[in-house]
Design a protein around this motif. Structure first.
Motif, mmCIF file in Angstrom:
data_model
loop_
_atom_site.group_PDB
_atom_site.id
_atom_site.type_symbol
_atom_site.label_atom_id
_atom_site.label_comp_id
_atom_site.label_asym_id
_atom_site.label_seq_id
_atom_site.Cartn_x
_atom_site.Cartn_y
_atom_site.Cartn_z
ATOM 1 N N GLY A 1 0.811 -1.207 0.000
ATOM 2 C CA GLY A 1 0.000 0.000 0.000
ATOM 3 C C GLY A 1 0.845 1.259 0.000
ATOM 4 O O GLY A 1 1.976 1.261 0.493
ATOM 5 N N TYR A 2 0.276 2.314 -0.577
ATOM 6 C CA TYR A 2 0.914 3.635 -0.498
ATOM 7 C C TYR A 2 -0.167 4.643 -0.117
ATOM 8 O O TYR A 2 -1.219 4.717 -0.746
ATOM 9 N N ALA A 3 0.116 5.400 0.934
ATOM 10 C CA ALA A 3 -0.805 6.430 1.422
ATOM 11 C C ALA A 3 -0.060 7.756 1.469
ATOM 12 O O ALA A 3 1.157 7.783 1.668
ATOM 13 N N ARG A 4 -0.807 8.837 1.282
ATOM 14 C CA ARG A 4 -0.182 10.157 1.349
ATOM 15 C C ARG A 4 -1.209 11.188 1.778
ATOM 16 O O ARG A 4 -2.344 11.162 1.343
ATOM 17 N N VAL A 5 -0.779 12.066 2.670
ATOM 18 C CA VAL A 5 -1.529 13.274 2.996
ATOM 19 C C VAL A 5 -0.588 14.448 2.782
ATOM 20 O O VAL A 5 0.637 14.288 2.773
ATOM 21 N N SER A 6 -1.153 15.623 2.601
ATOM 22 C CA SER A 6 -0.349 16.783 2.232
ATOM 23 C C SER A 6 0.289 17.507 3.406
ATOM 24 O O SER A 6 1.323 18.146 3.254
ATOM 25 N N THR A 7 -0.335 17.435 4.584
ATOM 26 C CA THR A 7 0.181 18.195 5.725
ATOM 27 C C THR A 7 0.246 17.318 6.968
ATOM 28 O O THR A 7 -0.422 16.280 7.057
ATOM 29 N N ASP A 8 1.017 17.765 7.944
ATOM 30 C CA ASP A 8 1.126 17.034 9.202
ATOM 31 C C ASP A 8 -0.189 17.018 9.975
ATOM 32 O O ASP A 8 -0.418 16.136 10.802
ATOM 33 N N ASP A 9 -1.077 17.993 9.712
ATOM 34 C CA ASP A 9 -2.365 18.058 10.398
ATOM 35 C C ASP A 9 -3.331 16.978 9.929
ATOM 36 O O ASP A 9 -4.249 16.610 10.653
ATOM 37 N N GLN A 10 -3.139 16.471 8.725
ATOM 38 C CA GLN A 10 -4.043 15.468 8.175
ATOM 39 C C GLN A 10 -3.663 14.085 8.680
ATOM 40 O O GLN A 10 -2.511 13.814 9.011
ATOM 41 N N LYS A 11 -4.645 13.204 8.731
ATOM 42 C CA LYS A 11 -4.462 11.853 9.264
ATOM 43 C C LYS A 11 -4.387 10.817 8.137
ATOM 44 O O LYS A 11 -5.097 10.914 7.149
#
Length: 124
Positions: free
Chosen positions: A4-14
């Motif tokens: 799997g590969y997951a990504r969020v743009s900012t540290d605030d996102q989960k």
């Protein structure tokens, strides 16, 4: 192996919603970045691609988690394919491990090529 590969743009996102969906889809290992998708060089993405082996399948929840632009998506999926691995996006139901999925993905690639050529014509 399903990876799997997951990504969020900012540290605030989960990341949990993505990682849970990837685990449910059978991912045995999940690589995750907290960085904007417009940046092509991402530590976990690069590590994941280096980790891939023949027959692996990279799974993302949505293809925009892998890349923000179609050009980047095509380049990344090509890198995955060069390692002998497949690509799957859960939401868009793209799966390059089967003929129908490869067709859908190649249609995307053809549209991207067509658009690049149109932009070039307009520029000239």
């Amino acid at each position: 192996m399903i990876i799997g590969y997951a990504r969020v743009s900012t540290d605030d996102q989960k990341l949990e919603a993505q990682t849970d969906a990837l685990t449910e889809a059978g991912a045995e290992r999940v690589f995750a970045d907290k960085i904007t998708g417009s940046t092509r060089s991402r530590p976990q993405l690069d590590q994941m691609i280096d980790h891939l082996r023949q027959g692996d399948v990279v799974v993302v929840t949505k293809y925009d988690r892998l890349a923000r632009s179609l050009r980047d998506l095509l380049d990344i999926v090509e890198s995955i394919a060069e390692r002998g691995a497949g690509f799957r996006s859960l939401v868009e139901d793209i799966d390059t491990t089967n003929p129908a999925g490869r067709l859908v993905f190649h249609v995307f690639a053809s549209i991207a090529q067509f658009e690049r050529e149109r932009i070039s014509e307009r520029t000239r």
